[in-house]
Motif scaffolding. Sequence first.
Motif, mmCIF file in Angstrom:
data_model
loop_
_atom_site.group_PDB
_atom_site.id
_atom_site.type_symbol
_atom_site.label_atom_id
_atom_site.label_comp_id
_atom_site.label_asym_id
_atom_site.label_seq_id
_atom_site.Cartn_x
_atom_site.Cartn_y
_atom_site.Cartn_z
ATOM 1 N N GLU A 31 -4.102 39.705 -4.262
ATOM 2 C CA GLU A 31 -4.406 40.970 -3.585
ATOM 3 C C GLU A 31 -5.400 40.747 -2.441
ATOM 4 O O GLU A 31 -5.210 41.227 -1.320
ATOM 5 C CB GLU A 31 -4.989 41.968 -4.598
ATOM 6 N N ARG A 32 -6.442 39.961 -2.733
ATOM 7 C CA ARG A 32 -7.455 39.690 -1.712
ATOM 8 C C ARG A 32 -6.869 38.853 -0.578
ATOM 9 O O ARG A 32 -7.192 39.053 0.589
ATOM 10 C CB ARG A 32 -8.659 38.978 -2.341
ATOM 11 N N MET A 33 -6.015 37.882 -0.955
ATOM 12 C CA MET A 33 -5.437 37.006 0.058
ATOM 13 C C MET A 33 -4.572 37.817 1.027
ATOM 14 O O MET A 33 -4.655 37.646 2.242
ATOM 15 C CB MET A 33 -4.599 35.921 -0.618
ATOM 16 N N TYR A 37 -5.952 37.837 4.687
ATOM 17 C CA TYR A 37 -5.173 36.950 5.553
ATOM 18 C C TYR A 37 -3.743 37.464 5.604
ATOM 19 O O TYR A 37 -2.858 36.932 4.918
ATOM 20 C CB TYR A 37 -5.218 35.513 5.007
ATOM 21 N N PRO A 38 -3.507 38.501 6.410
ATOM 22 C CA PRO A 38 -2.198 39.168 6.403
ATOM 23 C C PRO A 38 -1.022 38.216 6.668
ATOM 24 O O PRO A 38 0.099 38.487 6.219
ATOM 25 C CB PRO A 38 -2.307 40.205 7.525
ATOM 26 N N GLN A 39 -1.295 37.096 7.357
ATOM 27 C CA GLN A 39 -0.188 36.169 7.647
ATOM 28 C C GLN A 39 0.396 35.591 6.361
ATOM 29 O O GLN A 39 1.548 35.161 6.338
ATOM 30 C CB GLN A 39 -0.663 35.026 8.577
ATOM 31 N N THR A 40 -0.363 35.621 5.278
ATOM 32 C CA THR A 40 0.150 35.074 4.007
ATOM 33 C C THR A 40 1.246 35.959 3.425
ATOM 34 O O THR A 40 2.030 35.521 2.589
ATOM 35 C CB THR A 40 -0.972 34.917 2.959
ATOM 36 N N LYS A 41 1.305 37.209 3.899
ATOM 37 C CA LYS A 41 2.345 38.111 3.411
ATOM 38 C C LYS A 41 3.731 37.682 3.868
ATOM 39 O O LYS A 41 4.744 38.079 3.280
ATOM 40 C CB LYS A 41 2.061 39.549 3.873
ATOM 41 N N HIS A 46 10.078 39.821 0.240
ATOM 42 C CA HIS A 46 10.893 40.402 -0.815
ATOM 43 C C HIS A 46 10.047 41.098 -1.885
ATOM 44 O O HIS A 46 10.570 41.583 -2.881
ATOM 45 C CB HIS A 46 11.721 39.290 -1.473
ATOM 46 N N PHE A 47 8.737 41.141 -1.670
ATOM 47 C CA PHE A 47 7.822 41.733 -2.648
ATOM 48 C C PHE A 47 7.343 43.101 -2.203
ATOM 49 O O PHE A 47 7.159 43.345 -1.007
ATOM 50 C CB PHE A 47 6.564 40.852 -2.772
ATOM 51 N N ASP A 48 7.075 43.933 -3.147
ATOM 52 C CA ASP A 48 6.271 45.126 -2.894
ATOM 53 C C ASP A 48 4.819 44.669 -2.944
ATOM 54 O O ASP A 48 4.356 44.203 -3.988
ATOM 55 C CB ASP A 48 6.546 46.179 -3.977
ATOM 56 N N LEU A 49 4.133 44.756 -1.822
ATOM 57 C CA LEU A 49 2.756 44.267 -1.774
ATOM 58 C C LEU A 49 1.737 45.401 -1.809
ATOM 59 O O LEU A 49 0.571 45.200 -1.523
ATOM 60 C CB LEU A 49 2.542 43.389 -0.523
ATOM 61 N N GLY A 50 2.205 46.595 -2.168
ATOM 62 C CA GLY A 50 1.315 47.744 -2.249
ATOM 63 C C GLY A 50 0.327 47.603 -3.389
ATOM 64 O O GLY A 50 0.480 46.726 -4.255
ATOM 65 N N LYS A 51 -0.675 48.466 -3.398
ATOM 66 C CA LYS A 51 -1.715 48.404 -4.423
ATOM 67 C C LYS A 51 -1.107 48.580 -5.815
ATOM 68 O O LYS A 51 -0.271 49.433 -6.040
ATOM 69 C CB LYS A 51 -2.756 49.507 -4.160
ATOM 70 N N GLN A 55 4.944 43.238 -9.060
ATOM 71 C CA GLN A 55 5.369 41.908 -8.630
ATOM 72 C C GLN A 55 4.162 41.022 -8.313
ATOM 73 O O GLN A 55 4.150 39.831 -8.652
ATOM 74 C CB GLN A 55 6.254 42.018 -7.380
ATOM 75 N N VAL A 56 3.149 41.634 -7.683
ATOM 76 C CA VAL A 56 1.939 40.859 -7.352
ATOM 77 C C VAL A 56 1.211 40.460 -8.638
ATOM 78 O O VAL A 56 0.763 39.326 -8.792
ATOM 79 C CB VAL A 56 0.997 41.640 -6.410
ATOM 80 N N LYS A 57 1.186 41.411 -9.591
ATOM 81 C CA LYS A 57 0.536 41.104 -10.885
ATOM 82 C C LYS A 57 1.241 39.929 -11.555
ATOM 83 O O LYS A 57 0.605 38.987 -12.040
ATOM 84 C CB LYS A 57 0.636 42.307 -11.830
ATOM 85 N N SER A 58 2.564 40.020 -11.571
ATOM 86 C CA SER A 58 3.353 39.003 -12.254
ATOM 87 C C SER A 58 3.213 37.652 -11.553
ATOM 88 O O SER A 58 3.077 36.603 -12.200
ATOM 89 C CB SER A 58 4.812 39.479 -12.298
#
Lengths: 142, 147
Positions: A31-33, A37-41, A46-51, A55-58
């Motif tokens: 989450e912090r990354m 560092y938005p370029q890491t997104k 293919h992920f939902d990167l919302g709060k 998928q981020v948890k997993s």
Amino acid sequence: MVLSAADKSHVKGAFSKIGGQVDDYGAETLERMFATYPQTKTYFPHFDLGKGSAQVKSHGKKVAAALGAAANNIDDIAGALSKLSDLHAQKLRVDPVNFKLLGQCFLVVVASRNPALLTPEVHASLDKFLCAVGTVLTAKYR
Amino acid sequence: MVHWTAEEKQLITGLWAKVNVEECGAEALARLLIVYPWTQRFFDNFGNLSSPTAIIGNPKVRAHGKKVLTSFGEAIKNLDNLKGTYSKLSELHCDKLHVDPENFRLLGDILVIVLAAHFTKDFTPACQATWQKLVGLVAHALARKYH
């Protein structure tokens, strides 16, 4: 760079203290990354990167498990992460600079959740360990 | 031209108001010298840097850490003109001190970790993102006059 006996002891001790919370540490690291560092997104279109993303948890859990495995087999990180190293080289091909960014965020998570754990000595050892992990994961890139 | 949102400015000034510049500066510099020992190359005249304990207790490290972070405070007062604020210091670090700008990035990352340890859960991801942006820009401003 070589991990001394003291480094190994610091790293094992740190992960032991983090214990079962390591999954949360992994999720928060990502989450912090993504925030810092938005370029890491770009590696996760293919992920939902919302709060609160499941998928981020997993994925955070997977990352944390890999770090834990490396800490548990700290005398042979290359062996412990061999399959992951193949995966990063052949399929994922995450640019090597990004491992430093992940490492920085992991240290920030440790610092913010458990500042007493991150003495200067442990900080130094964990930083070395995270560098070593990054080196292993990119070792087969070319 | 750097752009700061109102939220970013608030995250910076709000946090900075609660920072003990002397303590934080000393800690950040000490950790830099401990975590990245090659950075000790710039401090031959600082005396005993032989162990983490020696570094943390070293009065020259404390004093210099305070100096460095006080300068940071100036940047925070001049967020819209970091280049101007650091112009002379940039020349100094290049021409007299001969410091590789990579060291500014290393110190910036360490400072973020020190702030995280101090502010714990208040050091939110948004806070971290803003502060990493700031330390990156300070590092850039300090490197700007290099030739």
